[in-house]
Design an enzyme around this catalytic site. Structure first.
Site, PDB file in Angstrom:
ATOM      1  N   ASP A  38       0.806  -1.214   0.000  1.00 49.36           N
ATOM      2  CA  ASP A  38       0.000   0.000   0.000  1.00 49.36           C
ATOM      3  C   ASP A  38       0.841   1.267   0.000  1.00 49.36           C
ATOM      4  O   ASP A  38       0.376   2.332   0.387  1.00 49.36           O
ATOM      5  CB  ASP A  38      -0.977  -0.020   1.179  1.00 49.36           C
ATOM      6  N   HIS A 238      24.607   4.701 -16.898  1.00 49.92           N
ATOM      7  CA  HIS A 238      23.447   4.971 -16.045  1.00 49.92           C
ATOM      8  C   HIS A 238      23.546   4.224 -14.712  1.00 49.92           C
ATOM      9  O   HIS A 238      22.575   3.649 -14.229  1.00 49.92           O
ATOM     10  CB  HIS A 238      22.135   4.644 -16.779  1.00 49.92           C
ATOM     11  N   ASP A 255      26.569  12.635 -11.365  1.00 54.78           N
ATOM     12  CA  ASP A 255      25.613  13.207 -12.315  1.00 54.78           C
ATOM     13  C   ASP A 255      24.319  13.349 -11.541  1.00 54.78           C
ATOM     14  O   ASP A 255      23.646  12.355 -11.255  1.00 54.78           O
ATOM     15  CB  ASP A 255      25.463  12.263 -13.517  1.00 54.78           C
ATOM     16  N   ASP A 266      20.619  19.532 -14.509  1.00 58.50           N
ATOM     17  CA  ASP A 266      21.353  18.314 -14.877  1.00 58.50           C
ATOM     18  C   ASP A 266      22.842  18.658 -14.925  1.00 58.50           C
ATOM     19  O   ASP A 266      23.295  19.309 -15.860  1.00 58.50           O
ATOM     20  CB  ASP A 266      20.835  17.842 -16.249  1.00 58.50           C
ATOM     21  N   HIS A 345      28.248   8.231 -26.130  1.00 55.33           N
ATOM     22  CA  HIS A 345      26.944   8.891 -26.045  1.00 55.33           C
ATOM     23  C   HIS A 345      26.987  10.249 -26.731  1.00 55.33           C
ATOM     24  O   HIS A 345      28.043  10.696 -27.179  1.00 55.33           O
ATOM     25  CB  HIS A 345      26.479   9.012 -24.588  1.00 55.33           C
ATOM     26  N   HIS A 349      21.418  17.167 -24.728  1.00 51.59           N
ATOM     27  CA  HIS A 349      19.990  16.908 -24.963  1.00 51.59           C
ATOM     28  C   HIS A 349      19.229  18.133 -24.495  1.00 51.59           C
ATOM     29  O   HIS A 349      19.730  18.924 -23.686  1.00 51.59           O
ATOM     30  CB  HIS A 349      19.534  15.647 -24.211  1.00 51.59           C
ATOM     31  N   HIS A 356      15.350  14.768 -20.086  1.00 51.01           N
ATOM     32  CA  HIS A 356      15.557  14.612 -21.530  1.00 51.01           C
ATOM     33  C   HIS A 356      14.311  15.212 -22.165  1.00 51.01           C
ATOM     34  O   HIS A 356      13.324  14.516 -22.403  1.00 51.01           O
ATOM     35  CB  HIS A 356      15.759  13.145 -21.913  1.00 51.01           C
ATOM     36  N   GLU A 379      27.684  17.785 -22.408  1.00 51.24           N
ATOM     37  CA  GLU A 379      28.235  16.774 -21.498  1.00 51.24           C
ATOM     38  C   GLU A 379      29.161  15.772 -22.176  1.00 51.24           C
ATOM     39  O   GLU A 379      28.887  14.574 -22.170  1.00 51.24           O
ATOM     40  CB  GLU A 379      27.091  16.034 -20.796  1.00 51.24           C
ATOM     41  N   TYR A 383      35.447   7.332 -21.301  1.00 43.39           N
ATOM     42  CA  TYR A 383      35.280   6.172 -20.422  1.00 43.39           C
ATOM     43  C   TYR A 383      36.221   5.069 -20.907  1.00 43.39           C
ATOM     44  O   TYR A 383      36.050   4.547 -22.004  1.00 43.39           O
ATOM     45  CB  TYR A 383      33.823   5.693 -20.461  1.00 43.39           C
ATOM     46  N   ARG A 401      33.040  12.659 -16.999  1.00 44.05           N
ATOM     47  CA  ARG A 401      32.052  13.442 -17.759  1.00 44.05           C
ATOM     48  C   ARG A 401      31.967  14.803 -17.083  1.00 44.05           C
ATOM     49  O   ARG A 401      32.065  14.896 -15.855  1.00 44.05           O
ATOM     50  CB  ARG A 401      30.696  12.740 -17.776  1.00 44.05           C
ATOM     51  N   GLU A 403      29.381  18.113 -17.254  1.00 44.94           N
ATOM     52  CA  GLU A 403      28.094  18.515 -17.842  1.00 44.94           C
ATOM     53  C   GLU A 403      27.586  19.816 -17.228  1.00 44.94           C
ATOM     54  O   GLU A 403      27.541  19.970 -16.005  1.00 44.94           O
ATOM     55  CB  GLU A 403      27.054  17.414 -17.586  1.00 44.94           C
TER      56      GLU A 403
HETATM   57 MN   LIG Z   1      22.359  14.987 -19.067  1.00 49.43          MN
END
Ligand SMILES: [Mn+2]
Length: 435
Positions: A38, A238, A255, A266, A345, A349, A356, A379, A383, A401, A403
């Protein structure tokens, strides 16, 4: 700082002016989702629905008539339910607070919908909303069955997605003010993470510093799940488990961005757990930073969307050759997409109500050009997989990264996430103020 009711009215009028005459547009906000037994997940209104009326309660339904007249279906006031689940605006509150022309209780939804749809030629909706599509078909069928009694069912279903998404893509002054405030809260959170990190900590313990600052600064929600990745975890794009132990000598990639008034920020930063970049870490880091600067240079009115990604790829590829991670002719390596071994990548975006955010990247299969009021991330990253035996061991397991969030303005790119350290010296200086 918020969106005024007049702004929502204006958006509704603009949407309807872009759709064919004799159309009613219908949107819904979504329902609560169960987490377990619940317990529900927190409710977050659908972004397009929210863009058109700012109403944040679940199950609501918005009808907009051709002249912009808006009717909102809401959960009824209910002292018993409100005692358990919290405040509801109800019909009167919805009208008074959100500037809609009419509101009704959802218990009357069928009756209201049939009246609103009767005699209308087109119904516009976000066509991917399957539940709403089916509901609208049922109402249409009911009108169809009463045709001999003079009812006129709508003829066509139209997709409002493109029209609405193009509107959302260009941010107005009120949206930009909220987005800059969200960005600046996230800047503070990243600063706190850099100042407080210690080797031996769990990633999620560092994550707690971010969440603390977000909420202390007035942002109740996250724009997306925080990524706090130490060492080679940074190479998992991710990564959200955030439960590894931070080791001395690791780079940490964070991130994370808060959501404010449903608008996303972001930010990614990468910094050394012990406060000092090693030589190979610094070499790759500086390359990513150079790529980010080259990329931001291309975020100008009239530049094609793909230009900033290409600028990042050119800088990264040339640098990878210089450092010995790639061998060969730079132009050829770009042509063959050899950089993808280390950079898989895109460089940015759209950013807005969704992290996104909506809006086409191409028009007629051509990259679209950047316009004032667009907001996007920049960004670039690198890697190097921990098991990459093709490269010198000193590079392995490094993920980086950087960004930031950029507003396209007539006078050039404006960094909404301004003030957050990203030069190596500035990061090391900030981290030396350890708390
Ligand atoms: Mn981003």
């Amino acid at each position: 700082m918020s969106i005024r009711p007049q702004t929502y009215q204006e958006r509704r009028r603009r949407l309807m002016a872009s759709l064919p005459e004799n159309t009613v547009a219908v949107f819904r906000t979504g329902s609560l989702c169960t987490r377990n037994n619940d317990c529900d997940y927190e409710f977050r209104p659908d972004s397009s629905f929210f863009y058109l009326c700012g109403f944040g309660e679940p199950d609501a339904l918005l009808f907009i008539q051709a002249d912009g007249h808006a009717t909102l279906g809401v959960l009824p006031k209910d002292p018993e339910r409100e005692l358990w689940d919290g405040f509801r605006h109800g019909v009167e509150g919805a009208k008074a607070t959100f500037g809609v022309d009419e509101a009704f209780e959802l218990t009357e939804v069928d009756e209201r919908a049939l009246t609103l749809l009767d005699g209308v030629e087109n119904v516009a909706l976000l066509m991917h909303d399957k539940g709403l599509r089916e509901q609208l078909w049922q109402w249409r069928d009911q009108l169809y069955r009463q045709k001999r009694q003079g009812k006129l069912p709508p003829d066509n279903f139209l997709d409002a997605t493109d029209t609405l998404h193009e509107m959302r893509l260009i941010k107005d002054e009120e949206e930009i003010a909220i987005m800059e405030a969200a960005a600046q809260i996230s800047v503070k959170a990243h600063e706190q993470a850099m100042r407080s990190v210690r080797p031996g900590q769990k990633e999620y313990q560092l994550e707690a510093e971010l969440n603390y600052v977000f909420m202390q600064q007035g942002a109740r929600h996250l724009a997306y799940n925080n990524i706090v990745a130490t060492g080679a975890n940074a190479c998992v794009l991710h990564y959200i488990s955030n439960d590894a132990t931070i080791a001395d000598g690791d780079l940490i990639l964070i991130d994370a961005g808060c959501e404010l008034g449903c608008y996303a920020s972001d930010i990614t930063r990468t910094f050394p757990a012990n406060g000092k970049f090693s030589e190979p870490q610094a070499a790759l880091y500086q390359l990513v930073l150079d790529a980010q600067y080259a990329s931001i240079e291309k975020m100008r009115v009239g530049e094609p969307y793909e230009a900033f990604h290409n600028a990042a790829i050119e800088t990264l590829t040339a640098g990878l050759v210089r450092l010995g991670l790639l061998q060969g002719d730079v132009a050829e390596l770009i042509e063959n997409k050899a950089y993808r071994e280390f950079y898989m990548h895109n460089t940015g975006h759209w950013l807005g109500l969704d992290v996104h955010d909506c809006g086409r990247y191409k028009e007629n299969s051509q990259s679209r050009t950047l316009q004032p009021g667009m907001v996007l991330t920049v960004e670039p990253g690198l890697y190097v997989a921990a098991d990459n035996e093709r490269v010198d061991p000193k590079w392995r397991g490094i993920g980086i990264r950087i960004e930031d969030d950029i507003l396209i303005r007539e006078d050039g790119p404006y960094v909404l996430t301004h003030g957050l350290a990203k030069e190596i010296d500035d990061i090391e200086a900030l981290m030396s103020q350890h708390n």
